[in-house]
Design a protein around this motif. Structure first.
Motif, PDB file in Angstrom:
ATOM      1  N   MET A   1     -51.552  78.333-131.508  1.00 16.56           N
ATOM      2  CA  MET A   1     -52.505  76.908-131.348  1.00 16.56           C
ATOM      3  C   MET A   1     -52.320  76.505-130.005  1.00 16.56           C
ATOM      4  O   MET A   1     -53.357  75.914-129.444  1.00 16.56           O
ATOM      5  N   ALA A   2     -51.033  76.555-129.069  1.00 18.85           N
ATOM      6  CA  ALA A   2     -51.115  76.009-127.838  1.00 18.85           C
ATOM      7  C   ALA A   2     -52.202  76.818-126.939  1.00 18.85           C
ATOM      8  O   ALA A   2     -52.923  76.460-126.252  1.00 18.85           O
ATOM      9  N   MET A   3     -52.291  78.418-127.304  1.00 21.70           N
ATOM     10  CA  MET A   3     -53.193  79.000-126.438  1.00 21.70           C
ATOM     11  C   MET A   3     -54.687  78.496-126.850  1.00 21.70           C
ATOM     12  O   MET A   3     -55.567  78.280-125.624  1.00 21.70           O
ATOM     13  N   ALA A   4     -54.944  78.066-128.048  1.00 21.25           N
ATOM     14  CA  ALA A   4     -56.280  77.509-128.296  1.00 21.25           C
ATOM     15  C   ALA A   4     -56.498  76.221-127.612  1.00 21.25           C
ATOM     16  O   ALA A   4     -57.733  75.847-126.971  1.00 21.25           O
ATOM     17  N   GLY A  39     -40.744  74.442-121.679  1.00 26.80           N
ATOM     18  CA  GLY A  39     -41.636  74.387-122.607  1.00 26.80           C
ATOM     19  C   GLY A  39     -42.518  72.989-122.903  1.00 26.80           C
ATOM     20  O   GLY A  39     -43.475  72.935-123.403  1.00 26.80           O
ATOM     21  N   LEU A  40     -41.469  71.768-122.852  1.00 29.21           N
ATOM     22  CA  LEU A  40     -41.816  70.599-123.242  1.00 29.21           C
ATOM     23  C   LEU A  40     -42.790  70.092-121.827  1.00 29.21           C
ATOM     24  O   LEU A  40     -43.964  69.455-122.200  1.00 29.21           O
ATOM     25  N   ARG A  41     -42.645  70.744-120.943  1.00 32.48           N
ATOM     26  CA  ARG A  41     -43.557  70.321-119.660  1.00 32.48           C
ATOM     27  C   ARG A  41     -45.043  70.996-119.873  1.00 32.48           C
ATOM     28  O   ARG A  41     -46.327  70.321-119.874  1.00 32.48           O
ATOM     29  N   VAL A  42     -45.166  71.992-120.627  1.00 31.85           N
ATOM     30  CA  VAL A  42     -46.403  72.680-120.870  1.00 31.85           C
ATOM     31  C   VAL A  42     -47.020  71.758-122.260  1.00 31.85           C
ATOM     32  O   VAL A  42     -48.404  71.270-122.195  1.00 31.85           O
ATOM     33  N   LEU A  43     -46.262  71.466-123.025  1.00 36.92           N
ATOM     34  CA  LEU A  43     -46.769  70.375-124.236  1.00 36.92           C
ATOM     35  C   LEU A  43     -47.085  69.119-123.689  1.00 36.92           C
ATOM     36  O   LEU A  43     -47.955  68.470-124.356  1.00 36.92           O
ATOM     37  N   VAL A 311     -48.526  81.167-122.464  1.00 38.32           N
ATOM     38  CA  VAL A 311     -49.847  80.507-122.856  1.00 38.32           C
ATOM     39  C   VAL A 311     -50.499  79.905-121.421  1.00 38.32           C
ATOM     40  O   VAL A 311     -51.548  80.106-120.956  1.00 38.32           O
ATOM     41  N   PHE A 312     -49.546  79.061-121.021  1.00 33.64           N
ATOM     42  CA  PHE A 312     -50.004  78.294-119.656  1.00 33.64           C
ATOM     43  C   PHE A 312     -50.353  79.112-118.489  1.00 33.64           C
ATOM     44  O   PHE A 312     -51.406  78.847-117.749  1.00 33.64           O
ATOM     45  N   SER A 313     -49.429  80.244-118.236  1.00 32.70           N
ATOM     46  CA  SER A 313     -49.787  80.937-117.035  1.00 32.70           C
ATOM     47  C   SER A 313     -50.696  81.808-117.180  1.00 32.70           C
ATOM     48  O   SER A 313     -51.843  82.079-116.288  1.00 32.70           O
ATOM     49  N   LEU A 314     -51.107  82.351-118.449  1.00 32.61           N
ATOM     50  CA  LEU A 314     -52.285  83.037-118.738  1.00 32.61           C
ATOM     51  C   LEU A 314     -53.519  82.028-118.731  1.00 32.61           C
ATOM     52  O   LEU A 314     -54.581  82.573-118.180  1.00 32.61           O
TER      53      LEU A 314
END
Length: 405
Positions: A1-4, A39-43, A311-314
């Motif tokens: 879901m994060a990727m979406a 991970g929290l930074r991405v969220l 997810v974030f880097s891609l």
């Protein structure tokens, strides 16, 4: 879901397929998990972090005590110097939050869709089939279905996770049940090191009113069915938890005495060898990430956070690809896999050193100076910045600029 969610930010539509109706699971299903600053930074970028704050237990350090319950070391899991405290949160609460954000963004999620196989892949699309016989197609298929990924078998056939000879055995106990000794400066989470090995006590729920309790022990590998049978044998697992009962300090004994069988879980330690490919060989229309690509043992609590980094880097690279048509998809994927695999190599080294810290102290004494992680925060406050505050955007931007010049 994060990727979406990140793809939605760059105007790429997608659909999420879930094998089970996980949106119907109870709040504590699957137990609690660790989220670290990286991970929290991405969220936070995805607008999810603030929603999680009322649900999770926040903390900075994991402490280590010896058999006499004297604090002998600590390991940072989060801190304001990295931008965020660490968080323990029930896995289902994280999933439910992501489901909610996806719904708000108009991202469709289809439940009860068990992937079986890829039927075809061309330079323009990939077609895949589900257990119910239905087929779907997309320009890109991203597999994030965990350590037992079926999509990985298409991308890197024949590669299986390697069992590391250990399993964690955990359960949840009410914090009020613990006999916390006065004068022993207990701050949680804490690992108590004895001749039995390490015993972990880690708070759950925002107020810390529940405690993850558990230890790890050597065990032979077995079939997936036999692992499931072992998990179902709650009486055996309770007896295993009580083995060498007298060797534990009283606080540990108090967590073992009345185990709630419904909360017992086992976590076999598995890791994947470095895969040759994270994307399908011919057309690169099938990609794997997270535990499907680089499963690591749970020692560092980095499983979910590393998936969010994937997810974030891609997504950053896909966004750059949309902006600069001269970039090649193949080069983007090769670069992404290289930086992520280097990252996982560094994490595996840390995992080994932290696993060694859970050994009985007399065995630790036999190890070399580089075999154990040592706290240097008094002289180097950002000792773990390489893990918790990685320069993902700068790394991506530098690579893109070098390929456009």
């Amino acid at each position: 879901m994060a990727m979406a969610l990140v793809l939605k930010e760059i105007s790429i539509s997608c659909t999420v397929y879930e094998m089970r109706s996980t949106q119907l699971a109870p709040r504590t299903a699957g137990g609690a998990m660790m989220l670290s600053p990286n991970g929290l930074r991405v969220l936070d970028r995805l607008g999810v972090y603030q929603r999680l704050l009322p649900m999770g237990f926040q903390f900075d350090w994991v402490y280590y005590k010896n058999a006499e319950e004297v604090t002998i070391d600590r390991f940072p899991q989060g801190h304001e110097v990295y931008g965020y405290k660490a968080m323990r949160i029930y896995r289902q609460e994280l999933l439910d939050t992501l489901y909610g954000v996806c719904a708000e963004k108009g991202i469709p999620i289809v439940f009860e869709k068990k992937f079986t196989h890829i039927t075809s892949e061309t330079e323009n699309e990939v077609e895949f089939e589900f257990a119910d016989g239905t087929k779907e197609s997309a320009a890109l298929l991203i597999g994030a279905e965990g350590i037992h990924s079926k999509i990985r078998n298409y991308v890197s056939p024949g590669i299986e996770p390697k069992f590391m000879g250990l399993t964690a055995l955990t359960w949840e106990t009410p914090t009020k049940q613990l006999r916390i000794p006065a004068g022993k400066d207990y701050v949680f989470p804490t690992g108590v090191l004895t001749s039995n090995g390490a015993f972990i006590l880690a708070p759950q729920k925002p107020d810390g009113s529940a405690m993850l309790a558990g230890t790890q022990f050597p065990i032979a590998d077995r079939s997936r069915e036999d692992w499931e049978n072992l998990l179902a044998d709650k009486e055996f697992l309770k007896n295993r938890a009580q083995q060498n009962f007298e060797a534990w300090p009283d606080i540990v004994k108090s967590s073992i005495e009345n185990i709630d069988e419904s909360t017992i879980n086992i976590w076999p330690f598995r890791a994947l060898p470095a895969l040759e490919r994270w994307a399908s060989e011919n057309y690169r229309r099938v990609i794997i990430l997270g535990d499907a690509a680089h499963a690591v043992p749970p020692t560092t609590g980095q499983g979910a956070s590393q998936a969010f980094e994937d997810v974030f880097s891609l997504a950053l690279l896909v966004a750059k690809l949309k902006q600069h048509q001269e970039l090649r998809w193949e080069d983007v994927l090769d670069f992404w896999q290289n930086i992520r695999q280097k990252r996982m190599g560094e994490l595996m080294d840390l995992t080994k050193r932290l696993n060694n810290k859970r050994m009985p102290l007399e065995k630790q004494a036999l190890l070399g100076p580089n075999d154990l992680w040592v706290d240097e925060s008094n002289t180097n406050p950002r000792q773990m910045a390489w893990l918790y505050d990685p320069p993902i955007e700068a790394t991506v931007n530098e690579w893109v600029e070098s390929h456009l010049s």
